[in-house]
Design a protein around this motif. Sequence first.
Motif: not given
Length: 237
Positions: A83, A88, A116-118, A120-121, A124, A152
């Motif tokens: 990651w 990205f 950060p934002g894992l 949410e990504r 998506t 989560t």
Amino acid sequence: MGFVDLHSHVLFGLDDGAPDQKTALAMLDALAALGVTEQYATPHQKASQYLPAWDAVEGTFAALSAARASHHPALRLAAENMWDGVFFERSVADTIPGYADTRAFLIELPPALVPPGLAERLFTFRRAGKVPVLAHPERYQALWDNDDLARTLRSNCAFQIDLGAVGGFHGKRETKAARHLLESGLATCVATDAHQVGDVQQAAAGLAWIKKKLGSAAIDRLFDHAPRAILAGNLPD
Ligand SMILES: [Fe+2]
């Protein structure tokens, strides 16, 4: 039918896995003896450490496919994507090297922190119909005492546990976490993550632990049915 191993470093000379073709063939011997009939080769794609060019990956895959014996597992291509910035860029361009001809791909995280934002990504990716598969979640310290975070993340990716960790070979804390993920039902599937022949023997110890604690049906679910479901584009419960 047989086991489907979604994670290995059998492609030689590309990363910290097999150094040469002879070792790769010995690994395929051991994986066949373990009962694996479909073996995915997942060389690292990790910007800071191992980022073999994709034509070199494909060339080595072709060479090992030609050299494999008939008793070996079928060999298929994927990658272990760190990651990082390269991942990205590839995710934006929709060029993540995934499990060949499927919607699934393998990712790994730095052990010490959750990016950060894992969550949410991952959401998506799932919304786009993809199946992210998280390698060795037992290594990630943020998950060690946090089943809420595990749940989560797990709602939008598969958790792929290293069998060597289950067998007790990757450190005490990792073993405890691997076994907890299996016993709590948060694990989706298991894999060898074999870098060398000895890792396959350690994976056998992990399978023995699962059989003893969770029963043979759990092995079929984790090392056969779930990997096949993932490759079919589904995220098993
Ligand atoms: Fe790996």
